[in-house]
Design an enzyme around this catalytic site. Sequence first.
Site, short mmCIF file in Angstrom:
data_model
loop_
_atom_site.label_atom_id
_atom_site.label_comp_id
_atom_site.label_asym_id
_atom_site.label_seq_id
_atom_site.Cartn_x
_atom_site.Cartn_y
_atom_site.Cartn_z
N THR A 137 -27.24 21.50 -16.05
CA THR A 137 -27.31 22.84 -16.79
C THR A 137 -26.46 23.80 -16.40
O THR A 137 -25.99 24.02 -15.35
CB THR A 137 -28.91 23.36 -16.52
OG1 THR A 137 -29.72 22.63 -16.81
CG2 THR A 137 -29.13 24.73 -17.16
N ASP A 155 -23.01 17.67 -13.26
CA ASP A 155 -23.54 18.96 -13.38
C ASP A 155 -22.70 20.16 -12.58
O ASP A 155 -21.56 19.66 -12.09
CB ASP A 155 -25.06 19.24 -12.55
CG ASP A 155 -25.98 20.30 -13.00
OD1 ASP A 155 -25.60 21.10 -13.57
OD2 ASP A 155 -26.99 20.14 -12.41
N LYS A 207 -26.35 25.83 -5.99
CA LYS A 207 -26.62 25.94 -7.41
C LYS A 207 -27.69 26.77 -7.69
O LYS A 207 -28.71 27.06 -6.80
CB LYS A 207 -26.92 24.50 -7.72
CG LYS A 207 -25.81 23.70 -7.81
CD LYS A 207 -25.80 22.15 -8.25
CE LYS A 207 -26.59 21.81 -9.34
NZ LYS A 207 -25.91 22.44 -10.57
N GLU A 251 -32.52 20.38 -11.34
CA GLU A 251 -31.06 19.81 -11.01
C GLU A 251 -31.12 18.87 -9.69
O GLU A 251 -30.46 17.82 -9.66
CB GLU A 251 -30.31 21.00 -10.86
CG GLU A 251 -29.88 21.52 -12.19
CD GLU A 251 -29.13 22.90 -12.12
OE1 GLU A 251 -28.37 23.14 -13.28
OE2 GLU A 251 -29.21 23.51 -11.06
N LYS A 270 -14.83 28.74 -8.24
CA LYS A 270 -16.11 28.34 -7.61
C LYS A 270 -15.76 27.66 -6.27
O LYS A 270 -16.87 27.41 -5.39
CB LYS A 270 -16.90 27.29 -8.47
CG LYS A 270 -17.15 27.81 -9.88
CD LYS A 270 -18.15 29.08 -9.85
CE LYS A 270 -18.19 29.93 -11.10
NZ LYS A 270 -18.92 28.69 -12.11
#
Length: 228
Positions: free
Chosen positions: A27, A82, A95, A104, A122
């Site tokens: 997601t 992901d 996350k 997740e 990130k």
Amino acid sequence: MSVNVKQLAAEKAVEYVEDGMKVGLGTGSTAYWAIRKLGERVQQGLKITAVATSRASEEQARELGIPLVAFGDIDSLDLTIDGADELDSRLQLIKGGGGALLREKIVAVNSTRMIVVADESKAVETLGKFPLPVEIIPFAWEWTLAQLNKLGCSAALRRSGDDLYKTDNGNYIADCRFDTITSAPELALSLQSIPGVVEHGLFIGIADMAIIGKNDGSIEIVEGENHL
């Protein structure tokens, strides 16, 4: 024309998907590109089955013709792709920025491999600059928030406009600002010990590979130890 580094990383990850695989769909803004590319490959004849970690990803997959299967009909996944809000060199992750951390984590832990896709912003030396999302139940949330603050963070419930944000599971998200997380495993244990905490956004020993898109158009691949 500027490079879409998220798309770059996501499309590279989809190259690891093979015929017959059971795939977990992540997601968020980077996972979106992976699902889109996967849809293209399915239309070209790739045969897979998939599960989604959120209603948004499920809807996107259906629109692209990716075959979805019920969780009760399979016992594990071959691969999950992901994103992450932060990752370090040991492939420890934060996350939950998109609010789907519980689903997740369930999907990632039940996958033989998890590939993380991210842009270079990130990647960090030490986790913690991004507020750590913690999913908590609405009952007595004030007390749970107080317990979270005792861990040395500044915790606040996430909002969606004028209302409190609710996950797909009907829970709240507490965003916890630590600035620096010196030991992610120790913090994970402390969070798990608080009644009212459903799950936290620290993913430790779960990711097997990170594919990081860079602004110059290159890709960095970081390998970790398989978690199974």
